[in-house]
Design a protein around this motif. Structure first.
Motif, PDB file in Angstrom:
ATOM      1  N   ALA A  70       0.784  -1.061   0.034  1.00  0.00           N
ATOM      2  CA  ALA A  70       0.230  -0.068   0.063  1.00  0.00           C
ATOM      3  C   ALA A  70       0.844   1.184   0.088  1.00  0.00           C
ATOM      4  O   ALA A  70       0.467   2.463  -0.842  1.00  0.00           O
ATOM      5  CB  ALA A  70      -0.894  -0.224   1.336  1.00  0.00           C
ATOM      6  N   ALA A  97      -3.554   8.327  -5.499  1.00  0.00           N
ATOM      7  CA  ALA A  97      -3.290   8.480  -4.162  1.00  0.00           C
ATOM      8  C   ALA A  97      -3.758   9.945  -3.763  1.00  0.00           C
ATOM      9  O   ALA A  97      -3.849  11.058  -4.870  1.00  0.00           O
ATOM     10  CB  ALA A  97      -1.791   8.413  -3.924  1.00  0.00           C
ATOM     11  N   ALA A 105       2.092   1.735  -3.423  1.00  0.00           N
ATOM     12  CA  ALA A 105       1.146   2.367  -4.454  1.00  0.00           C
ATOM     13  C   ALA A 105       0.981   3.895  -4.013  1.00  0.00           C
ATOM     14  O   ALA A 105       0.675   4.457  -4.816  1.00  0.00           O
ATOM     15  CB  ALA A 105       0.120   1.560  -4.150  1.00  0.00           C
ATOM     16  N   PHE A 106       0.937   4.269  -2.709  1.00  0.00           N
ATOM     17  CA  PHE A 106       0.601   5.570  -2.270  1.00  0.00           C
ATOM     18  C   PHE A 106       1.861   6.473  -2.802  1.00  0.00           C
ATOM     19  O   PHE A 106       1.746   7.323  -3.319  1.00  0.00           O
ATOM     20  CB  PHE A 106       0.828   5.750  -0.691  1.00  0.00           C
ATOM     21  CG  PHE A 106       0.561   7.086  -0.025  1.00  0.00           C
ATOM     22  CD1 PHE A 106      -0.428   7.727  -0.312  1.00  0.00           C
ATOM     23  CD2 PHE A 106       1.675   7.677   0.324  1.00  0.00           C
ATOM     24  CE1 PHE A 106      -0.463   9.229   0.209  1.00  0.00           C
ATOM     25  CE2 PHE A 106       1.966   8.822   0.898  1.00  0.00           C
ATOM     26  CZ  PHE A 106       0.665   9.669   0.914  1.00  0.00           C
ATOM     27  N   VAL A 122      -4.770   5.478  -0.933  1.00  0.00           N
ATOM     28  CA  VAL A 122      -4.647   4.958  -2.316  1.00  0.00           C
ATOM     29  C   VAL A 122      -6.104   4.816  -2.743  1.00  0.00           C
ATOM     30  O   VAL A 122      -7.160   4.437  -1.944  1.00  0.00           O
ATOM     31  CB  VAL A 122      -3.932   3.482  -2.159  1.00  0.00           C
ATOM     32  CG1 VAL A 122      -3.763   2.959  -3.586  1.00  0.00           C
ATOM     33  CG2 VAL A 122      -2.689   3.501  -1.559  1.00  0.00           C
ATOM     34  N   GLY A 152       1.570   7.044  -6.285  1.00  0.00           N
ATOM     35  CA  GLY A 152       0.603   7.716  -7.069  1.00  0.00           C
ATOM     36  C   GLY A 152       0.447   9.355  -6.700  1.00  0.00           C
ATOM     37  O   GLY A 152      -0.058  10.066  -7.224  1.00  0.00           O
ATOM     38  N   THR A 157      -7.937   2.338  -0.020  1.00  0.00           N
ATOM     39  CA  THR A 157      -7.052   1.931   1.251  1.00  0.00           C
ATOM     40  C   THR A 157      -6.634   3.389   2.181  1.00  0.00           C
ATOM     41  O   THR A 157      -5.957   4.301   1.356  1.00  0.00           O
ATOM     42  CB  THR A 157      -5.777   1.433   0.980  1.00  0.00           C
ATOM     43  OG1 THR A 157      -5.911   0.116   0.433  1.00  0.00           O
ATOM     44  CG2 THR A 157      -5.107   1.088   2.465  1.00  0.00           C
ATOM     45  N   GLN A 163      -7.951   6.841 -11.081  1.00  0.00           N
ATOM     46  CA  GLN A 163      -7.355   8.141 -11.500  1.00  0.00           C
ATOM     47  C   GLN A 163      -8.372   8.969 -12.037  1.00  0.00           C
ATOM     48  O   GLN A 163      -9.339   8.565 -12.872  1.00  0.00           O
ATOM     49  CB  GLN A 163      -6.195   8.012 -12.374  1.00  0.00           C
ATOM     50  CG  GLN A 163      -4.999   7.172 -11.871  1.00  0.00           C
ATOM     51  CD  GLN A 163      -3.688   7.261 -12.764  1.00  0.00           C
ATOM     52  OE1 GLN A 163      -3.647   8.245 -13.639  1.00  0.00           O
ATOM     53  NE2 GLN A 163      -2.662   6.511 -12.725  1.00  0.00           N
TER      54      GLN A 163
END
Length: 385
Positions: free
Chosen positions: A259, A287, A262-263, A380, A266, A305, A384
């Protein structure tokens, strides 16, 4: 952490009594100590203005809980004269914490649940099938059995040393392989609706490896094998429970790492950000960081998330909320424009956790020593812009 267990808190309007208690002591004076803690919690609610019916519901609920076998702590949420949710905690709260507020004070749960939040589907397998159980919030519940058709072999007679032996052994091997396939198919079918985050295979080592090989690839990444479980009566659970806690801790660490990756991807680099029509800075990727950006994403049901960093100042920042989860804003007029005549103020973490529950998102606590979202709140997102 999956948040579905908090759904009862969405079903009723506030204000809410939220109480966090230490219930860990197993000493001779434990009952007396518990009674003092319970009374202190109810007195604090009275001092905060909680109505008598709700105070009575909390007091009677706490008094009915057994002292022996209690969890390390518990969190109790009540409104309108009823206790809506009682959550066992893996860690003891440092002190009695009681609040009376428009929203349930759920933010402390992220740091106190620990291994009690282990949402696991456990399959104890052997050559005849599997016993299934679900573990979540420290509770275990049967989840059915898988019984495979059994091939009737030669019983206890040794197979003959002749040309039939090859057929005998291969028929037996085929039966075991079919059993593994039946178990794997059943697990793949029930997994999406199980609410579990980790599939645990235990029991016969050979059979569980065969089951693992037949699981869908996506499910295999959320599957671990653990020694110590068995279908036979009298199997010791102590070693198995210890290994299960270790497996869950490792899984939770991998989930947090994924996570955060990904954060960080993003949220983008400085200079790449844009602004909404309301002037909220948005990230170029999937994100959001900081209260305004995460609140904006929550209103659009984009939370996948929610990230809450221990010690972050943003989680205590006040936002405005209405009766519905998506009615949240940084400014009072943000919520008034949604048709809410009298918005209330609430800590950002509590408001955003309510949004995450409603959106079917999950939430993760980021340790204080791990680089996370600036200010302590991030997310997250699902897609988009």
């Amino acid at each position: 952490m999956q948040l579905a267990f908090l759904a009862p808190l969405l079903e009723r309007p506030g204000p809410w009594a939220s109480v966090y208690l230490d219930t860990s002591r197993a000493t001779e004076d434990a009952a007396q100590r518990r009674a003092l803690i319970d009374r202190a919690a109810v007195r604090r609610l009275a001092g905060l203005g909680a109505d008598e019916a709700t105070r009575t519901a909390v007091r009677e609920h706490l008094a009915a809980q057994a002292v022996s076998g209690s969890p390390q702590g518990r969190a109790v949420f009540a409104t309108g004269g009823e206790v809506a949710l009682d959550v066992p905690l893996a860690a003891s709260p440092p002190d009695v914490d009681a609040t009376w507020a428009p929203l349930p004070h759920t933010a402390p749960l992220l740091g106190l649940l620990g291994d009690t939040a282990a949402a696991c589907l456990i399959a104890t397998v052997d050559r005849t099938g599997a016993d299934l159980e679900l573990r979540d919030l420290g509770r275990t519940a049967p989840a059915g059995t898988v019984d495979a058709p059994q091939w009737q072999g030669r019983g206890h007679r040794a197979p003959p040393a002749d040309r039939y032996e090859w057929h005998y052994r291969h028929r037996r091997e085929d039966a075991w392989e079919r059993t593994a396939g039946i178990i794997a198919d059943h697990l793949a079918r029930i997994w999406p609706d199980s609410g579990a985050q980790l599939l645990v295979l235990t029991g016969d080592p050979r059979e569980r490896r065969a089951v693992h090989q037949r699981l869908p690839q996506q499910l295999r990444s959320d599957t671990v094998g653990i020694d110590g479980g068995g279908r036979a009566a009298g199997t010791s659970r102590e070693a198995f429970d210890r290994r299960l806690a270790e497996a869950w801790s490792a899984h939770r660490g991998r989930r947090l790492d994924s996570a955060l990756d990904a954060f960080r991807t993003g949220v983008g680099r400085p200079g790449e950000h844009g602004e909404t029509a309301e002037g909220v800075q948005t990230a170029p990727g999937a994100a959001a960081q900081g209260v305004p950006a995460v609140v904006d994403a929550a209103r659009q049901h984009r939370l996948a998330t929610l990230l809450v960093q221990e010690g972050g100042h943003d989680q205590d920042r006040q936002v405005w909320v209405g009766p519905a989860p998506e009615q949240v804003g940084v400014q009072r007029n943000d919520v008034r424009s949604m048709g809410v005549a009298g918005p209330d103020r609430a800590p950002a973490a509590d408001a955003l956790l309510r949004c995450a529950v409603a959106a079917g998102a999950d939430a993760l606590a980021v340790p204080a020593d791990v680089p996370g979202p600036a200010g302590g709140l991030g997310a997250v997102l699902r897609w988009q812009e």
